[in-house]
Design a protein around this motif. Sequence first.
Motif, mmCIF file in Angstrom:
data_model
loop_
_atom_site.group_PDB
_atom_site.id
_atom_site.type_symbol
_atom_site.label_atom_id
_atom_site.label_comp_id
_atom_site.label_asym_id
_atom_site.label_seq_id
_atom_site.Cartn_x
_atom_site.Cartn_y
_atom_site.Cartn_z
ATOM 1 N N VAL A 149 -2.058 5.644 8.344
ATOM 2 C CA VAL A 149 -2.021 6.010 6.925
ATOM 3 C C VAL A 149 -3.240 5.399 6.210
ATOM 4 C CG1 VAL A 149 -0.599 6.060 4.844
ATOM 5 C CG2 VAL A 149 0.502 5.901 7.099
ATOM 6 N N HIS A 202 10.243 -0.383 3.521
ATOM 7 C CA HIS A 202 8.826 -0.453 3.879
ATOM 8 C C HIS A 202 8.319 -1.876 4.091
ATOM 9 C CE1 HIS A 202 8.347 3.819 3.140
ATOM 10 N NE2 HIS A 202 7.098 3.726 3.571
ATOM 11 N N ILE A 246 12.877 -10.359 2.297
ATOM 12 C CA ILE A 246 14.026 -9.575 2.801
ATOM 13 C C ILE A 246 14.934 -10.399 3.716
ATOM 14 C CG2 ILE A 246 13.084 -7.238 2.571
ATOM 15 C CD1 ILE A 246 12.377 -7.410 5.617
ATOM 16 N N PHE A 258 0.827 -1.212 0.000
ATOM 17 C CA PHE A 258 0.000 0.000 0.000
ATOM 18 C C PHE A 258 0.870 1.275 0.000
ATOM 19 C CE2 PHE A 258 -2.069 2.786 3.434
ATOM 20 C CZ PHE A 258 -2.635 3.638 2.516
ATOM 21 N N ILE A 259 1.594 1.514 1.071
ATOM 22 C CA ILE A 259 2.371 2.760 1.150
ATOM 23 C C ILE A 259 3.582 2.702 0.216
ATOM 24 C CG2 ILE A 259 3.638 4.345 2.679
ATOM 25 C CD1 ILE A 259 2.008 3.141 5.037
ATOM 26 N N ASP A 291 10.029 -7.255 -2.860
ATOM 27 C CA ASP A 291 8.768 -7.514 -2.149
ATOM 28 C C ASP A 291 8.426 -8.987 -2.344
ATOM 29 O OD1 ASP A 291 5.857 -7.614 -1.522
ATOM 30 O OD2 ASP A 291 6.055 -5.437 -1.410
ATOM 31 N N ASN A 292 8.072 -9.680 -1.255
ATOM 32 C CA ASN A 292 7.739 -11.104 -1.411
ATOM 33 C C ASN A 292 6.262 -11.338 -1.733
ATOM 34 O OD1 ASN A 292 6.457 -10.707 1.008
ATOM 35 N ND2 ASN A 292 7.553 -12.293 2.144
ATOM 36 N N THR A 328 1.404 -9.486 1.091
ATOM 37 C CA THR A 328 0.218 -8.622 1.022
ATOM 38 C C THR A 328 0.329 -7.666 -0.173
ATOM 39 O OG1 THR A 328 1.274 -7.059 2.544
ATOM 40 C CG2 THR A 328 -0.237 -8.664 3.509
ATOM 41 N N GLY A 329 1.525 -7.513 -0.696
ATOM 42 C CA GLY A 329 1.729 -6.620 -1.836
ATOM 43 C C GLY A 329 1.236 -7.265 -3.128
ATOM 44 N N LYS A 384 9.200 -2.676 15.706
ATOM 45 C CA LYS A 384 9.484 -1.480 14.898
ATOM 46 C C LYS A 384 10.529 -0.614 15.621
ATOM 47 C CE LYS A 384 7.409 -1.515 11.011
ATOM 48 N NZ LYS A 384 8.053 -1.126 9.752
ATOM 49 N N TYR A 434 4.357 -5.755 17.524
ATOM 50 C CA TYR A 434 4.608 -4.947 16.325
ATOM 51 C C TYR A 434 5.342 -3.653 16.695
ATOM 52 C CZ TYR A 434 3.546 -1.642 12.540
ATOM 53 O OH TYR A 434 3.633 -0.684 11.560
#
Length: 304
Positions: A169, A72, A52, A11-12, A31-32, A35-36, A145, A141
Amino acid sequence: MKILVTGGAGFIGSHVVDAYVGAGHQVVVVDNLTTGRREQVNAAAQLYALDIRSPELRDVFERERPDVVNHHAAQASVTASVADPRADAEINVMGTLNLCSLCVQFSVRRIVFASTGGAIYGDPQRIPADEQHPTTPLSPYGIHKLVGEHYVRYFGSGLTWAVLRYANVYGPRQDPHGEAGVVAIFTRAMLDGKAPTIFGDGKQTRDFIYVEDVARANLLATDATASDLANIGTGAETSVNDLARHLASFTGFRGDPLHAAPRPGEVHRIALDVSKARRWLAWSPQTSLMDGLRKTATWLQSTR
Ligand SMILES: NC(=O)c1ccc[n+]([C@@H]2O[C@H](COP(=O)([O-])OP(=O)(O)OC[C@H]3O[C@@H](n4cnc5c(N)ncnc54)[C@H](O)[C@@H]3O)[C@@H](O)[C@H]2O)c1
């Protein structure tokens, strides 16, 4: 510049890629695709469908030699992190560690890290919370982070870094069927004529920031030279009940939301002080909540 964006199919991240391409940068995405989505990746960017944490990430650095890394990729759901803290740590800690080590090995000049202001300060002692506010995360989470921020800083002795602590966001491309993303989830439900479910009494507040404003902050943080961190939000609190009311007006939904028990790990009230981003990056949000919600509803309608 050549910029490697992890999570650039999400998304972002996909909006950040668009902003970089628009500014004339050469972009590589890792990106794996958990969710992308491949189709969200800007056509001008090169996509490596890779985790990653995988050893093959080294080959990408070897081949591409990026000047800047924008990080991200993440497990981005608070609720999922409460259910499986270890899985969250694997991605958000070990994945970040792997990436940071490669940045040092391949002499990356600058790393930009997507962190969270919504989940790092805990239930804030003062609102809006500034960057000096104590960090007492309420979820795995948020904890992971914060560890990611420390790693970015720790490895930053040979490179410069920017940490952006996002508020909540929202905007086009947010998954309306995901765990997180109340704006997308409520809007989709309402467009489908279904009552959205509010966890708790709905008096909990969030600081909603439009995704294009966040992408612009990434551009500015990339061009800045200092190693520093800043909140990215609006400073304004909006209750979930008010959000539901606004979205009902944009979608034409006439029913009442349902209520369920509050979700563990989530803060009750939050808004972020963004004066630091104004000073450091000359950044401020440009999209009002009403304009952003309208654009999001229009986008979700078009994806029916
Ligand atoms: N959405 C928000 O409100 C918000 C708030 C604060 C911080 N953030 C942070 O912003 C970033 C993007 O979040 P988002 O909301 O766009 O979520 P998203 O799920 O859409 O994006 C995450 C991306 O990372 C990819 N990914 C996940 N695990 C990976 C792995 N192991 N290897 C490679 N790629 C992987 C996913 O496929 C996805 O494309 C995350 O770091 C998140 O923690 C988001």
